[in-house]
Design a protein around this motif. Structure first.
Motif, PDB file in Angstrom:
ATOM      1  N   UNK A 111      61.197  56.318  29.267  1.00  0.00           N
ATOM      2  CA  UNK A 111      60.260  57.352  29.692  1.00  0.00           C
ATOM      3  C   UNK A 111      60.677  58.763  29.351  1.00  0.00           C
ATOM      4  N   UNK A 112      61.862  58.927  29.374  1.00  0.00           N
ATOM      5  CA  UNK A 112      62.443  60.262  29.210  1.00  0.00           C
ATOM      6  C   UNK A 112      63.271  60.185  28.148  1.00  0.00           C
ATOM      7  N   UNK A 113      62.973  59.934  27.040  1.00  0.00           N
ATOM      8  CA  UNK A 113      63.673  59.852  25.563  1.00  0.00           C
ATOM      9  C   UNK A 113      64.459  60.735  24.911  1.00  0.00           C
ATOM     10  N   UNK A 114      63.844  61.981  25.046  1.00  0.00           N
ATOM     11  CA  UNK A 114      64.594  63.012  24.266  1.00  0.00           C
ATOM     12  C   UNK A 114      65.639  63.670  25.155  1.00  0.00           C
ATOM     13  N   UNK A 115      66.484  64.229  24.847  1.00  0.00           N
ATOM     14  CA  UNK A 115      67.728  64.571  25.485  1.00  0.00           C
ATOM     15  C   UNK A 115      67.403  65.608  26.438  1.00  0.00           C
ATOM     16  N   UNK A 116      66.738  66.719  26.075  1.00  0.00           N
ATOM     17  CA  UNK A 116      66.458  67.517  27.218  1.00  0.00           C
ATOM     18  C   UNK A 116      65.364  67.062  28.252  1.00  0.00           C
ATOM     19  N   UNK A 117      64.590  65.989  28.123  1.00  0.00           N
ATOM     20  CA  UNK A 117      63.914  65.376  29.032  1.00  0.00           C
ATOM     21  C   UNK A 117      64.668  64.460  29.907  1.00  0.00           C
ATOM     22  N   UNK A 118      65.844  63.910  29.258  1.00  0.00           N
ATOM     23  CA  UNK A 118      66.765  63.015  29.959  1.00  0.00           C
ATOM     24  C   UNK A 118      67.516  64.156  31.163  1.00  0.00           C
ATOM     25  N   UNK A 119      67.770  65.194  30.633  1.00  0.00           N
ATOM     26  CA  UNK A 119      68.592  66.112  31.587  1.00  0.00           C
ATOM     27  C   UNK A 119      67.831  66.558  32.501  1.00  0.00           C
ATOM     28  N   UNK A 120      66.722  67.031  32.358  1.00  0.00           N
ATOM     29  CA  UNK A 120      65.570  67.378  33.362  1.00  0.00           C
ATOM     30  C   UNK A 120      65.067  66.243  34.360  1.00  0.00           C
ATOM     31  N   UNK A 121      65.197  65.091  34.188  1.00  0.00           N
ATOM     32  CA  UNK A 121      64.420  64.108  35.013  1.00  0.00           C
ATOM     33  C   UNK A 121      64.680  64.169  36.427  1.00  0.00           C
ATOM     34  N   UNK A 122      65.979  64.908  36.676  1.00  0.00           N
ATOM     35  CA  UNK A 122      66.373  64.933  38.115  1.00  0.00           C
ATOM     36  C   UNK A 122      65.286  65.811  38.779  1.00  0.00           C
ATOM     37  N   UNK A 123      64.754  66.757  38.241  1.00  0.00           N
ATOM     38  CA  UNK A 123      63.604  67.581  38.917  1.00  0.00           C
ATOM     39  C   UNK A 123      62.456  66.865  39.167  1.00  0.00           C
ATOM     40  N   UNK A 124      62.352  65.684  38.297  1.00  0.00           N
ATOM     41  CA  UNK A 124      61.161  64.961  38.642  1.00  0.00           C
ATOM     42  C   UNK A 124      61.131  64.063  39.928  1.00  0.00           C
ATOM     43  N   UNK A 125      62.689  63.526  39.855  1.00  0.00           N
ATOM     44  CA  UNK A 125      62.993  62.571  40.735  1.00  0.00           C
ATOM     45  C   UNK A 125      63.174  63.400  42.299  1.00  0.00           C
ATOM     46  N   UNK A 126      63.363  64.783  42.276  1.00  0.00           N
ATOM     47  CA  UNK A 126      63.416  65.629  43.308  1.00  0.00           C
ATOM     48  C   UNK A 126      62.299  65.879  43.705  1.00  0.00           C
ATOM     49  N   UNK A 127      61.403  66.234  43.000  1.00  0.00           N
ATOM     50  CA  UNK A 127      59.952  66.515  43.538  1.00  0.00           C
ATOM     51  C   UNK A 127      59.348  65.286  44.070  1.00  0.00           C
ATOM     52  N   UNK A 128      59.305  64.028  43.466  1.00  0.00           N
ATOM     53  CA  UNK A 128      58.890  62.717  44.186  1.00  0.00           C
ATOM     54  C   UNK A 128      59.668  62.487  45.602  1.00  0.00           C
ATOM     55  N   UNK A 129      60.736  62.760  45.669  1.00  0.00           N
ATOM     56  CA  UNK A 129      61.372  62.571  46.909  1.00  0.00           C
ATOM     57  C   UNK A 129      60.949  63.870  48.067  1.00  0.00           C
ATOM     58  N   UNK A 130      60.885  64.765  47.731  1.00  0.00           N
ATOM     59  CA  UNK A 130      60.565  65.956  48.445  1.00  0.00           C
ATOM     60  C   UNK A 130      59.024  65.652  48.864  1.00  0.00           C
ATOM     61  N   UNK A 131      58.284  65.538  47.944  1.00  0.00           N
ATOM     62  CA  UNK A 131      56.988  65.584  48.018  1.00  0.00           C
ATOM     63  C   UNK A 131      56.190  64.244  48.824  1.00  0.00           C
ATOM     64  N   UNK A 132      56.620  63.034  48.286  1.00  0.00           N
ATOM     65  CA  UNK A 132      56.208  61.888  48.452  1.00  0.00           C
ATOM     66  C   UNK A 132      57.045  60.781  49.290  1.00  0.00           C
ATOM     67  N   UNK A 133      58.165  61.282  49.345  1.00  0.00           N
ATOM     68  CA  UNK A 133      59.382  60.526  50.094  1.00  0.00           C
ATOM     69  C   UNK A 133      59.374  59.140  49.103  1.00  0.00           C
ATOM     70  N   UNK A 134      59.586  59.066  47.946  1.00  0.00           N
ATOM     71  CA  UNK A 134      59.802  58.389  46.867  1.00  0.00           C
ATOM     72  C   UNK A 134      61.100  58.371  46.136  1.00  0.00           C
ATOM     73  N   UNK A 135      61.883  57.472  46.401  1.00  0.00           N
ATOM     74  CA  UNK A 135      63.223  57.398  45.752  1.00  0.00           C
ATOM     75  C   UNK A 135      63.306  56.984  44.352  1.00  0.00           C
ATOM     76  N   UNK A 136      63.666  57.646  43.361  1.00  0.00           N
ATOM     77  CA  UNK A 136      63.615  57.100  42.054  1.00  0.00           C
ATOM     78  C   UNK A 136      65.114  56.939  41.459  1.00  0.00           C
ATOM     79  N   UNK A 137      66.059  57.413  42.391  1.00  0.00           N
ATOM     80  CA  UNK A 137      67.367  57.472  41.977  1.00  0.00           C
ATOM     81  C   UNK A 137      68.026  55.964  41.782  1.00  0.00           C
ATOM     82  N   UNK A 138      67.734  55.248  42.886  1.00  0.00           N
ATOM     83  CA  UNK A 138      68.219  53.988  43.225  1.00  0.00           C
ATOM     84  C   UNK A 138      67.199  52.858  43.419  1.00  0.00           C
ATOM     85  N   UNK A 139      67.330  51.600  43.034  1.00  0.00           N
ATOM     86  CA  UNK A 139      66.265  50.493  43.215  1.00  0.00           C
ATOM     87  C   UNK A 139      66.532  50.093  44.741  1.00  0.00           C
ATOM     88  N   UNK A 140      67.389  50.037  45.418  1.00  0.00           N
ATOM     89  CA  UNK A 140      67.657  49.643  46.816  1.00  0.00           C
ATOM     90  C   UNK A 140      66.780  50.569  47.630  1.00  0.00           C
TER      91      UNK A 140
END
Length: 152
Positions: free
Chosen positions: A122-151
Motif C-alpha cells: 500500500x505504501x510502495x514509494x520510499x517517501x510514502x513508506x517513511x510517512x505511513x506512521x502519520x496515517x497509523x497515528x491518525x487512525x489510532x487517535x481518531x478511530x482507536x484502530x491500531x495498525x502497528x500490530x496484528x494483536x
C-alpha cells in the motif's frame, strides 16, 4: 468518506483510503454491537435478579411449607408467565447480539490485519513508506484502530 481520511491525499492512494474507510466502518459496526450486547446483558442480569427476588418474596417465602402450593400460586398468577417469557426472550436476544458482535469483530480484525499485512504494497514509494506512521497515528487517535500490530 471520513474527512480525516480524505485529508491523506499525498500520503495514500484512493484504494488505500477506501480500505481505511472500510476498516473504520467495520470498527463502528463492531462497537455498536458490542454496546448493544453489553446493555442487553446487564438488563437480563438485573431483570432476572429482580424477578427471582420477586418470586422469592411473593411465592417461596409465604408458601414454603409445600411445593404444590408454591407451584399452584405461581401458575395462578398469569403475570409470572409473561415475566418469564420476557426474561427468556432477553436472554435469547443477548445470545443473538453476542453472535453478531463476534462476527463483526472477526470482520473488523480480519480487515485490519489485511491492511497490516499489505502495508508494504500500500505504501510502495520510499517517501510514502517513511510517512505511513502519520496515517497509523491518525487512525489510532481518531478511530482507536491500531495498525502497528496484528494483536489486539
Amino acid at each position: 468518506m471520513e474527512s480525516s481520511i480524505k485529508l491523506l491525499d499525498d500520503r495514500t492512494d484512493q484504494a488505500t483510503r477506501q480500505m481505511l474507510q472500510k476498516v473504520v466502518e467495520r470498527k463502528r459496526k463492531f462497537d455498536k454491537y458490542k454496546m448493544r450486547h453489553l446493555i442487553i446483558m446487564w438488563a437480563t442480569v438485573f431483570l432476572s435478579f429482580f424477578y427471582f427476588f420477586y418470586i422469592y418474596q411473593t411465592i417461596m417465602k409465604p408458601y414454603s411449607y409445600s411445593f404444590s402450593s408454591m407451584f399452584s400460586t405461581y401458575v395462578n398468577h398469569s403475570a409470572n408467565l409473561y415475566y418469564l417469557i420476557f426474561i427468556v426472550g432477553l436472554y435469547g436476544l443477548m445470545n443473538l447480539l453476542q453472535e453478531k458482535r463476534e462476527k463483526a469483530e472477526k470482520e473488523y480484525h480480519g480487515l485490519r490485519c489485511e491492511i497490516i499485512d499489505k502495508s508494504k504494497d500500500l505504501w510502495k514509494k520510499e517517501d510514502e513508506w517513511k510517512n505511513r506512521h502519520t496515517v497509523f497515528e491518525m487512525m489510532k487517535a481518531n478511530y482507536d484502530i491500531n495498525l502497528y500490530h496484528e494483536n489486539k
